[in-house]
Design an enzyme around this catalytic site. Structure first.
Site, PDB file in Angstrom:
ATOM      1  N   ARG A  27       0.804  -1.234   0.000  1.00 33.63           N
ATOM      2  CA  ARG A  27       0.000   0.000   0.000  1.00 33.63           C
ATOM      3  C   ARG A  27       0.835   1.281   0.000  1.00 33.63           C
ATOM      4  O   ARG A  27       0.283   2.378  -0.037  1.00 33.63           O
ATOM      5  CB  ARG A  27      -0.961  -0.014   1.196  1.00 33.63           C
ATOM      6  CG  ARG A  27      -2.184  -0.868   0.927  1.00 33.63           C
ATOM      7  CD  ARG A  27      -3.104  -0.865   2.122  1.00 33.63           C
ATOM      8  NE  ARG A  27      -2.572  -1.669   3.220  1.00 33.63           N
ATOM      9  CZ  ARG A  27      -2.904  -1.493   4.501  1.00 33.63           C
ATOM     10  NH1 ARG A  27      -3.756  -0.538   4.835  1.00 33.63           N
ATOM     11  NH2 ARG A  27      -2.392  -2.258   5.440  1.00 33.63           N
TER      12      ARG A  27
ATOM     13  N   GLY B  81       3.284 -15.496   6.303  1.00 38.74           N
ATOM     14  CA  GLY B  81       2.557 -15.101   7.515  1.00 38.74           C
ATOM     15  C   GLY B  81       3.499 -14.805   8.671  1.00 38.74           C
ATOM     16  O   GLY B  81       4.666 -15.204   8.675  1.00 38.74           O
TER      17      GLY B  81
ATOM     18  N   LYS C 231      31.662  29.297  -0.254  1.00 42.62           N
ATOM     19  CA  LYS C 231      32.018  27.873  -0.191  1.00 42.62           C
ATOM     20  C   LYS C 231      33.450  27.720   0.275  1.00 42.62           C
ATOM     21  O   LYS C 231      34.326  28.450  -0.190  1.00 42.62           O
ATOM     22  CB  LYS C 231      31.873  27.251  -1.587  1.00 42.62           C
ATOM     23  CG  LYS C 231      32.112  25.762  -1.608  1.00 42.62           C
ATOM     24  CD  LYS C 231      32.714  25.276  -2.912  1.00 42.62           C
ATOM     25  CE  LYS C 231      34.209  25.516  -2.956  1.00 42.62           C
ATOM     26  NZ  LYS C 231      34.876  24.900  -4.115  1.00 42.62           N
TER      27      LYS C 231
ATOM     28  N   ALA D 128      29.283  44.709  -3.713  1.00 44.34           N
ATOM     29  CA  ALA D 128      28.220  43.945  -4.379  1.00 44.34           C
ATOM     30  C   ALA D 128      28.730  43.326  -5.669  1.00 44.34           C
ATOM     31  O   ALA D 128      29.464  43.951  -6.431  1.00 44.34           O
ATOM     32  CB  ALA D 128      27.043  44.861  -4.670  1.00 44.34           C
TER      33      ALA D 128
ATOM     34  N   SER E 101      32.613  47.202  -6.141  1.00 45.80           N
ATOM     35  CA  SER E 101      31.548  46.342  -6.672  1.00 45.80           C
ATOM     36  C   SER E 101      31.908  45.749  -8.024  1.00 45.80           C
ATOM     37  O   SER E 101      32.689  46.316  -8.787  1.00 45.80           O
ATOM     38  CB  SER E 101      30.270  47.169  -6.831  1.00 45.80           C
ATOM     39  OG  SER E 101      29.849  47.605  -5.568  1.00 45.80           O
TER      40      SER E 101
ATOM     41  N   ALA F 287      36.047  49.512  -8.497  1.00 50.36           N
ATOM     42  CA  ALA F 287      34.855  48.782  -8.949  1.00 50.36           C
ATOM     43  C   ALA F 287      35.017  48.310 -10.388  1.00 50.36           C
ATOM     44  O   ALA F 287      35.653  48.970 -11.207  1.00 50.36           O
ATOM     45  CB  ALA F 287      33.630  49.681  -8.819  1.00 50.36           C
TER      46      ALA F 287
HETATM   47  C1  UD1 Z   1      -0.966  -8.443  12.319  1.00 50.32           C
HETATM   48  C2  UD1 Z   1      -1.616  -9.367  13.347  1.00 50.32           C
HETATM   49  C3  UD1 Z   1      -2.894  -8.704  13.870  1.00 50.32           C
HETATM   50  C4  UD1 Z   1      -2.583  -7.351  14.448  1.00 50.32           C
HETATM   51  C5  UD1 Z   1      -1.868  -6.499  13.408  1.00 50.32           C
HETATM   52  C6  UD1 Z   1      -1.391  -5.217  14.050  1.00 50.32           C
HETATM   53  C7  UD1 Z   1      -1.067 -11.631  12.658  1.00 50.32           C
HETATM   54  C8  UD1 Z   1      -1.564 -12.840  11.991  1.00 50.32           C
HETATM   55  N1  UD1 Z   1      -1.923 -10.626  12.726  1.00 50.32           N
HETATM   56  O1  UD1 Z   1      -1.876  -8.386  11.227  1.00 50.32           O
HETATM   57  O2  UD1 Z   1      -3.489  -9.509  14.861  1.00 50.32           O
HETATM   58  O3  UD1 Z   1      -3.788  -6.720  14.858  1.00 50.32           O
HETATM   59  O4  UD1 Z   1      -0.708  -7.191  12.909  1.00 50.32           O
HETATM   60  O5  UD1 Z   1      -0.858  -4.367  13.084  1.00 50.32           O
HETATM   61  O6  UD1 Z   1       0.044 -11.610  13.132  1.00 50.32           O
HETATM   62  N2  UD1 Z   1       5.557 -10.033   7.979  1.00 50.32           N
HETATM   63  C9  UD1 Z   1       6.674 -10.774   7.718  1.00 50.32           C
HETATM   64  N3  UD1 Z   1       6.543 -11.976   7.104  1.00 50.32           N
HETATM   65  C10 UD1 Z   1       5.337 -12.466   6.764  1.00 50.32           C
HETATM   66  C11 UD1 Z   1       4.191 -11.713   7.037  1.00 50.32           C
HETATM   67  C12 UD1 Z   1       4.331 -10.494   7.658  1.00 50.32           C
HETATM   68  O7  UD1 Z   1       7.798 -10.351   8.017  1.00 50.32           O
HETATM   69  O8  UD1 Z   1       5.312 -13.579   6.215  1.00 50.32           O
HETATM   70  C13 UD1 Z   1       5.718  -8.726   8.628  1.00 50.32           C
HETATM   71  C14 UD1 Z   1       5.203  -7.609   7.747  1.00 50.32           C
HETATM   72  O9  UD1 Z   1       6.246  -7.083   6.956  1.00 50.32           O
HETATM   73  C15 UD1 Z   1       4.706  -6.604   8.754  1.00 50.32           C
HETATM   74  C16 UD1 Z   1       4.290  -7.445   9.943  1.00 50.32           C
HETATM   75  O10 UD1 Z   1       4.916  -8.693   9.772  1.00 50.32           O
HETATM   76  O11 UD1 Z   1       5.733  -5.731   9.187  1.00 50.32           O
HETATM   77  C17 UD1 Z   1       2.779  -7.602  10.053  1.00 50.32           C
HETATM   78  O12 UD1 Z   1       2.296  -8.307   8.955  1.00 50.32           O
HETATM   79  P1  UD1 Z   1       0.886  -8.010   8.323  1.00 50.32           P
HETATM   80  O13 UD1 Z   1       0.653  -8.978   7.232  1.00 50.32           O
HETATM   81  O14 UD1 Z   1       0.764  -6.589   8.000  1.00 50.32           O
HETATM   82  O15 UD1 Z   1      -0.074  -8.371   9.529  1.00 50.32           O
HETATM   83  P2  UD1 Z   1      -1.515  -7.797   9.768  1.00 50.32           P
HETATM   84  O16 UD1 Z   1      -2.434  -8.409   8.801  1.00 50.32           O
HETATM   85  O17 UD1 Z   1      -1.472  -6.336   9.850  1.00 50.32           O
HETATM   86 CA    CA Z   2      -0.054  -4.590   9.149  1.00 46.65          CA
END
Ligand code: UD1
Ligand code: CA
Length: 450
Positions: free
Chosen positions: A15, A78, A346, A375, A400, A418
């Site tokens: 985003r 995740g 400078k 100047a 100047s 000048a």
């Molecule tokens: C996460 C939490 C949610 C919480 C929210 C707060 C989980 C499943 N959910 O959701 O409960 O309310 O944060 O902002 O944890 N990242 C990795 N590797 C990955 C996935 C994510 O490094 O595989 C990092 C992302 O770069 C980011 C952070 O983890 O900095 C959070 O990931 P994001 O996918 O944004 O989690 P949310 O859906 O916001």
């Molecule tokens: Ca997030």
């Protein structure tokens, strides 16, 4: 208890609509991930592990990372999957999870979290009026039972205002075990770190929560709008700190500090000023509106008038600089110097009581005491290949619109007529000039149109 920290920073930050990894976007001229690493360091952990993925190399190189382990998560499956990659490095008895895009988290809240987490698991929560998008803290009769992600919430759960900030601390041994048990059977097909909460409940492990006291401290940066909001919050912290030390800011909302500013007593800063790098300001100094100061030192009782740009310079006492002055790297002024409008200097040293008040370029020069530079005076310091030095000795008066072709020395006490182009050293105390004599042609007529 000993601590390992894991910072999640593998995501791209879709985003942000940028090629740059999200955690490298800058806040007060510093990548946002740097704030999180610095907070982690303040906790004196056994180690800090940053999980990187998208443009991992770039992220690593952009940060000062003493004592940080960089761990590559190849695919972002995740938050739970991300933490798994750190398991071999989790040498602390407790593990704290931080987010690379949550830069303003409070150190005292983290300390409380760590303390309450000694029993097994503690979660930093927040009560949000509009909780959309966050994981919800689901409580039963005996406290927290689970965290349910927005996309997996029932309609009833969606009404819960207590949300997961993402930041939590867990007993490391339990954490490693729980991570081996989480699955990706959910609406996003991701391994949720938050699933460890229900697993802790199952194991009868005490789950605590600490409620964050302000929203900005737990806010993540996901868009340019949030980046701008976070920038304002950081700026407010910095300007408040200055005002608490006694600095007068005519409008703290129109002051930007992208580095460190150190001020003496009775400093007044007008609106629109930008401070970058290390800026040191003495007592009783006024900085005029819309000035930019980058890595400089300004001694007592000086006035910087509006729209001046100073970069890597040292300004002496009782100077008057600007308006519209440009002082470039390597400029040093002694006391009581006046540099006026549209003057560029400078790599030059300017002696005490010297005035360069209008429309000049002075480069690679040594200017003595009590010199008056008229100047439009230009030091011609560059022959197309090499830069050369101009020396203007004490008590010189330069008329100047003169050009001083370097290398050249203007002898002490001498005067330059000048409009002169000076190519040879001038003798002390004499008038030197190099102008063609003025003539008028009698009977000359203007050309006529046919
Ligand atoms: C996460 C939490 C949610 C919480 C929210 C707060 C989980 C499943 N959910 O959701 O409960 O309310 O944060 O902002 O944890 N990242 C990795 N590797 C990955 C996935 C994510 O490094 O595989 C990092 C992302 O770069 C980011 C952070 O983890 O900095 C959070 O990931 P994001 O996918 O944004 O989690 P949310 O859906 O916001
Ligand atoms: Ca997030």
């Amino acid at each position: 208890m000993s601590l390992s920290v894991v910072i999640l920073a593998a995501g791209k930050g879709t985003r942000m609509f940028s090629e740059q990894p999200k955690v490298l976007h800058k806040l007060a001229d510093q990548p946002m991930l740097q704030y999180v690493i610095d907070i982690a360091n303040e906790l004196n952990p056994k180690n800090t592990n940053v999980i990187v993925g998208y443009k991992a190399k770039e992220v690593k190189h952009a940060l000062s990372h003493e004592g940080v382990n960089w761990i590559l998560q190849e695919k972002q499956l995740g938050t739970g999957d991300a933490v798994k990659y750190a398991i071999p490095n989790l040498i602390g008895q407790q593990t704290l999870i931080l987010y690379g895009d949550v830069p303003l988290v409070k150190i005292n809240e983290l300390k409380k979290l760590i303390k309450t987490g000694e029993k097994g698991l503690s979660i930093l929560t927040f009560n949000k009026i509009n909780p959309t998008g966050y994981g919800r803290i689901v409580r039963g009769l005996n406290g927290v039972e689970a965290i349910v992600e927005e996309k997996d919430c029932s309609d009833v759960q969606k009404e819960i205002n207590e949300v997961n900030t993402g930041i939590m601390v867990a007993d490391t041994k339990h954490l490693i075990n729980w991570l081996s048990l989480i699955s990706n059977i959910n609406s996003q097909k991701e391994y949720y770190l938050t699933d460890i909460v229900a697993l802790a409940k199952k194991d009868n492990i005490e789950i605590n929560t600490i409620e964050a006291d302000s929203e900005i401290t737990i806010s993540g940066v996901n868009s340019k709008i949030e980046l701008a909001k976070m920038e304002r919050a950081i700026q407010l912290k910095k300007t408040n700190a200055l005002m608490e030390q006694g600095v007068t800011l005519l409008d703290p909302n129109r002051t930007d500090i992208r580095g460190n500013v150190d001020c003496g007593k009775d400093v007044v800063i007008d609106v629109g000023c930008i401070f970058e790098g290390k800026v040191k300001i003495g007592k009783n100094v006024t900085i005029g509106a819309y000035s930019i100061l980058n890595d400089c030192e300004i001694l007592n009782d000086s006035i910087i008038k509006p729209y001046s740009h100073l970069e890597n310079v040292k300004v002496g006492k009782k100077n008057i600089i600007g308006p519209y002055a440009r002082l470039r790297p390597g400029t040093e002024t002694n006391d009581n110097v006046h540099i006026g409008n549209f003057v560029e200097i400078k790599n030059s040293k300017i002696g005490a009581d010297t005035k360069i008040n209008h429309l000049s370029y002075v480069g690679d020069s040594i200017v003595g005491k009590n010199v008056n530079v008229g100047a439009g005076t230009i030091t011609c310091n560059y022959d197309g290949v090499t830069k050369h030095q101009t020396v203007i000795e004490d008590n010189v008066f330069i008329g100047s619109n003169s050009q001083l072709v370097a290398p050249v020395t203007i002898g002490a006490g001498s005067t330059i007529g000048a409009g002169s182009t000076i190519t040879k050293n001038t003798p002390v105390n004499e008038l030197s000039l190099s102008r063609a004599k003025q003539t008028s042609i009698p009977g000359w007529e203007k050309p006529k149109k046919n």
